[in-house]
Design a protein around this motif. Structure first.
Motif, PDB file in Angstrom:
ATOM      1  N   GLU A 109      18.426  34.871  31.776  1.00  0.00           N
ATOM      2  CA  GLU A 109      18.347  35.918  31.666  1.00  0.00           C
ATOM      3  C   GLU A 109      18.670  35.949  29.847  1.00  0.00           C
ATOM      4  OE1 GLU A 109      16.151  38.705  31.418  1.00  0.00           O
ATOM      5  OE2 GLU A 109      15.593  37.423  33.370  1.00  0.00           O
ATOM      6  N   TYR A 110      19.841  35.039  29.847  1.00  0.00           N
ATOM      7  CA  TYR A 110      20.146  34.975  28.379  1.00  0.00           C
ATOM      8  C   TYR A 110      19.298  34.303  27.319  1.00  0.00           C
ATOM      9  CZ  TYR A 110      25.135  36.487  30.294  1.00  0.00           C
ATOM     10  OH  TYR A 110      25.992  36.720  30.519  1.00  0.00           O
ATOM     11  N   PRO A 111      18.630  33.461  27.909  1.00  0.00           N
ATOM     12  CA  PRO A 111      18.144  32.241  26.042  1.00  0.00           C
ATOM     13  C   PRO A 111      16.636  34.008  25.899  1.00  0.00           C
ATOM     14  CG  PRO A 111      18.480  30.966  27.999  1.00  0.00           C
ATOM     15  CD  PRO A 111      19.099  32.343  28.392  1.00  0.00           C
ATOM     16  N   ARG A 112      16.466  34.555  26.574  1.00  0.00           N
ATOM     17  CA  ARG A 112      15.621  35.965  26.233  1.00  0.00           C
ATOM     18  C   ARG A 112      16.428  36.641  25.327  1.00  0.00           C
ATOM     19  NH1 ARG A 112      12.669  39.047  30.593  1.00  0.00           N
ATOM     20  NH2 ARG A 112      14.215  41.072  29.689  1.00  0.00           N
ATOM     21  N   PHE A 113      17.573  36.685  25.338  1.00  0.00           N
ATOM     22  CA  PHE A 113      19.027  37.497  24.909  1.00  0.00           C
ATOM     23  C   PHE A 113      19.262  36.907  22.995  1.00  0.00           C
ATOM     24  CE2 PHE A 113      18.440  40.223  29.517  1.00  0.00           C
ATOM     25  CZ  PHE A 113      18.097  41.286  28.235  1.00  0.00           C
ATOM     26  N   GLY A 114      19.172  35.560  23.312  1.00  0.00           N
ATOM     27  CA  GLY A 114      18.921  35.048  22.260  1.00  0.00           C
ATOM     28  C   GLY A 114      20.641  34.287  22.396  1.00  0.00           C
ATOM     29  N   PHE A 115      20.437  34.343  23.848  1.00  0.00           N
ATOM     30  CA  PHE A 115      21.460  33.297  23.571  1.00  0.00           C
ATOM     31  C   PHE A 115      21.226  31.677  24.282  1.00  0.00           C
ATOM     32  CE2 PHE A 115      23.423  37.690  24.004  1.00  0.00           C
ATOM     33  CZ  PHE A 115      24.847  37.334  22.934  1.00  0.00           C
ATOM     34  N   ASP A 116      22.203  30.870  23.523  1.00  0.00           N
ATOM     35  CA  ASP A 116      22.279  29.524  24.304  1.00  0.00           C
ATOM     36  C   ASP A 116      23.447  29.776  25.086  1.00  0.00           C
ATOM     37  OD1 ASP A 116      19.699  28.407  22.675  1.00  0.00           O
ATOM     38  OD2 ASP A 116      21.178  28.177  21.078  1.00  0.00           O
ATOM     39  N   VAL A 117      23.007  28.688  26.636  1.00  0.00           N
ATOM     40  CA  VAL A 117      23.823  28.514  27.642  1.00  0.00           C
ATOM     41  C   VAL A 117      24.651  27.567  27.377  1.00  0.00           C
ATOM     42  CG1 VAL A 117      24.342  28.239  29.866  1.00  0.00           C
ATOM     43  CG2 VAL A 117      23.032  29.809  29.516  1.00  0.00           C
ATOM     44  N   LEU A 118      26.043  27.623  26.744  1.00  0.00           N
ATOM     45  CA  LEU A 118      26.905  26.432  26.718  1.00  0.00           C
ATOM     46  C   LEU A 118      27.527  25.334  27.795  1.00  0.00           C
ATOM     47  CD1 LEU A 118      28.571  27.733  23.411  1.00  0.00           C
ATOM     48  CD2 LEU A 118      26.631  26.298  23.685  1.00  0.00           C
ATOM     49  N   GLY A 119      27.083  26.220  28.946  1.00  0.00           N
ATOM     50  CA  GLY A 119      28.178  26.472  30.338  1.00  0.00           C
ATOM     51  C   GLY A 119      28.216  26.916  31.222  1.00  0.00           C
ATOM     52  N   SER A 120      28.619  26.605  32.620  1.00  0.00           N
ATOM     53  CA  SER A 120      29.149  27.564  33.268  1.00  0.00           C
ATOM     54  C   SER A 120      30.268  26.933  34.578  1.00  0.00           C
ATOM     55  CB  SER A 120      27.682  28.545  33.944  1.00  0.00           C
ATOM     56  OG  SER A 120      27.133  27.815  34.801  1.00  0.00           O
ATOM     57  N   GLN A 121      30.308  27.791  35.635  1.00  0.00           N
ATOM     58  CA  GLN A 121      31.805  26.887  36.388  1.00  0.00           C
ATOM     59  C   GLN A 121      32.157  28.477  37.468  1.00  0.00           C
ATOM     60  OE1 GLN A 121      32.034  23.774  36.457  1.00  0.00           O
ATOM     61  NE2 GLN A 121      32.993  24.165  38.228  1.00  0.00           N
ATOM     62  N   PRO A 122      31.441  27.568  38.111  1.00  0.00           N
ATOM     63  CA  PRO A 122      31.972  28.557  39.302  1.00  0.00           C
ATOM     64  C   PRO A 122      33.792  28.691  39.639  1.00  0.00           C
ATOM     65  CG  PRO A 122      31.022  27.110  41.007  1.00  0.00           C
ATOM     66  CD  PRO A 122      31.153  26.606  39.224  1.00  0.00           C
ATOM     67  N   PHE A 123      35.105  29.512  39.939  1.00  0.00           N
ATOM     68  CA  PHE A 123      35.638  29.029  40.266  1.00  0.00           C
ATOM     69  C   PHE A 123      36.183  30.303  40.982  1.00  0.00           C
ATOM     70  CE2 PHE A 123      35.692  32.424  36.884  1.00  0.00           C
ATOM     71  CZ  PHE A 123      37.509  33.354  37.049  1.00  0.00           C
ATOM     72  N   THR A 124      37.866  30.563  42.017  1.00  0.00           N
ATOM     73  CA  THR A 124      38.523  31.271  42.750  1.00  0.00           C
ATOM     74  C   THR A 124      39.510  31.418  41.873  1.00  0.00           C
ATOM     75  OG1 THR A 124      37.504  30.524  44.113  1.00  0.00           O
ATOM     76  CG2 THR A 124      39.354  32.142  44.593  1.00  0.00           C
ATOM     77  N   GLN A 125      39.911  33.195  41.650  1.00  0.00           N
ATOM     78  CA  GLN A 125      41.431  33.125  40.999  1.00  0.00           C
ATOM     79  C   GLN A 125      42.301  34.259  42.499  1.00  0.00           C
ATOM     80  OE1 GLN A 125      42.007  34.257  37.081  1.00  0.00           O
ATOM     81  NE2 GLN A 125      42.761  36.514  36.993  1.00  0.00           N
ATOM     82  N   SER A 126      43.139  34.300  42.910  1.00  0.00           N
ATOM     83  CA  SER A 126      43.310  35.007  44.004  1.00  0.00           C
ATOM     84  C   SER A 126      42.705  35.460  44.483  1.00  0.00           C
ATOM     85  CB  SER A 126      43.990  36.582  42.581  1.00  0.00           C
ATOM     86  OG  SER A 126      45.060  35.572  41.947  1.00  0.00           O
ATOM     87  N   GLY A 127      41.991  34.391  45.633  1.00  0.00           N
ATOM     88  CA  GLY A 127      41.268  34.804  46.513  1.00  0.00           C
ATOM     89  C   GLY A 127      39.466  35.833  45.547  1.00  0.00           C
ATOM     90  N   VAL A 128      39.576  35.875  44.614  1.00  0.00           N
ATOM     91  CA  VAL A 128      37.844  36.433  44.115  1.00  0.00           C
ATOM     92  C   VAL A 128      37.551  35.266  43.940  1.00  0.00           C
ATOM     93  CG1 VAL A 128      37.310  38.474  42.787  1.00  0.00           C
ATOM     94  CG2 VAL A 128      39.580  38.530  43.842  1.00  0.00           C
ATOM     95  N   ARG A 129      35.871  35.383  43.620  1.00  0.00           N
ATOM     96  CA  ARG A 129      35.017  34.526  43.289  1.00  0.00           C
ATOM     97  C   ARG A 129      34.796  35.014  41.713  1.00  0.00           C
ATOM     98  NH1 ARG A 129      30.155  33.437  46.565  1.00  0.00           N
ATOM     99  NH2 ARG A 129      29.827  31.717  44.776  1.00  0.00           N
ATOM    100  N   GLY A 130      34.737  33.743  41.538  1.00  0.00           N
ATOM    101  CA  GLY A 130      34.334  34.075  39.841  1.00  0.00           C
ATOM    102  C   GLY A 130      33.319  33.582  39.325  1.00  0.00           C
ATOM    103  N   HIS A 131      32.922  33.383  38.487  1.00  0.00           N
ATOM    104  CA  HIS A 131      32.354  32.286  37.519  1.00  0.00           C
ATOM    105  C   HIS A 131      32.061  32.399  35.612  1.00  0.00           C
ATOM    106  CE1 HIS A 131      28.862  29.548  38.478  1.00  0.00           C
ATOM    107  NE2 HIS A 131      29.286  29.326  37.426  1.00  0.00           N
ATOM    108  N   VAL A 132      32.319  31.181  35.101  1.00  0.00           N
ATOM    109  CA  VAL A 132      32.756  31.337  33.871  1.00  0.00           C
ATOM    110  C   VAL A 132      31.327  30.906  32.963  1.00  0.00           C
ATOM    111  CG1 VAL A 132      34.106  30.389  31.918  1.00  0.00           C
ATOM    112  CG2 VAL A 132      35.194  30.857  33.607  1.00  0.00           C
ATOM    113  N   ILE A 133      31.237  31.540  31.981  1.00  0.00           N
ATOM    114  CA  ILE A 133      29.528  31.385  31.775  1.00  0.00           C
ATOM    115  C   ILE A 133      30.088  30.806  29.784  1.00  0.00           C
ATOM    116  CG2 ILE A 133      27.284  31.837  31.046  1.00  0.00           C
ATOM    117  CD1 ILE A 133      27.605  33.576  34.018  1.00  0.00           C
ATOM    118  N   ASP A 134      30.075  30.406  29.701  1.00  0.00           N
ATOM    119  CA  ASP A 134      29.619  30.159  27.676  1.00  0.00           C
ATOM    120  C   ASP A 134      28.969  30.150  26.596  1.00  0.00           C
ATOM    121  OD1 ASP A 134      33.242  29.919  27.730  1.00  0.00           O
ATOM    122  OD2 ASP A 134      32.799  27.850  28.606  1.00  0.00           O
TER     123      ASP A 134
END
Length: 185
Positions: A109-134
């Protein structure tokens, strides 16, 4: 006689010392004046069960913008000329939505709102799933990093969005990461 005077002076000095000690203490432990529960500046506790704080960023917690009920709290750079900020919001997940589906839907959906996705990466922090999107906005040249933490048990996603002008973003990112690292669900 001299002994009585010295004894009275000693008792008075002890009473003054004892009074000054009690004057700085809370009337009862764990009440508003107690250091045990004194508020920690920059600390945010969500009704959805997670918490975070300003960490070593030096950033200041601010009230969410008026009229915007989706943003729960905001952290801002202490520099008055800076546009840098980190916002926190929560999405409720649909019944059959998995964390992977939730993230991939937003990345599409991001491109529809005028954003270019530079990268994304899943990770885990303190046992909680997370995802980073630049991301970078094509029009405003505003750069963002979204960190999404998903709690499948609570069917919630906490979205921490760090933003600043693209040329200043690498310096801002250090402060944002300092706040993100304090996130606990």
């Amino acid at each position: 006689m001299v002994f009585r005077i010295l004894l009275r002076v000693a008792i008075s000095a002890a009473a003054v010392q004892l009074t000054s000690t009690f004057a700085s203490a809370a009337p009862h432990p764990a009440t508003s004046g107690s250091k045990l529960i004194a508020p920690k500046l920059g600390f945010y506790r969500s009704p959805d069960g997670f918490r975070l704080h300003a960490g070593e960023s030096g950033w200041l917690q601010a009230a969410p913008p008026r009229g915007n009920q989706t943003i729960l709290t905001v952290y801002r750079s202490p520099r008055s000329e800076s546009k840098a900020s980190l916002t926190v919001r929560v999405d409720r997940l649909a019944r059959n939505t998995t964390p992977d589906r939730y993230i991939s839907r937003w990345i599409k959906e991001y491109p529809r709102f005028g954003f270019d996705v530079l990268g994304s990466q899943p990770f885990t922090q303190s046992g909680v799933r997370g995802h980073v999107i630049d991301l970078v906005n094509r029009d405003s040249k505003m750069q963002l990093r979204q960190v999404v933490f998903v709690s499948e048990a609570r069917k919630r996603a906490a979205i921490l969005t760090c933003r600043d002008n693209a040329p200043d973003f690498s310096a801002t990112l250090k402060s944002c990461n300092s706040i993100v690292k304090t996130f606990i669900w």
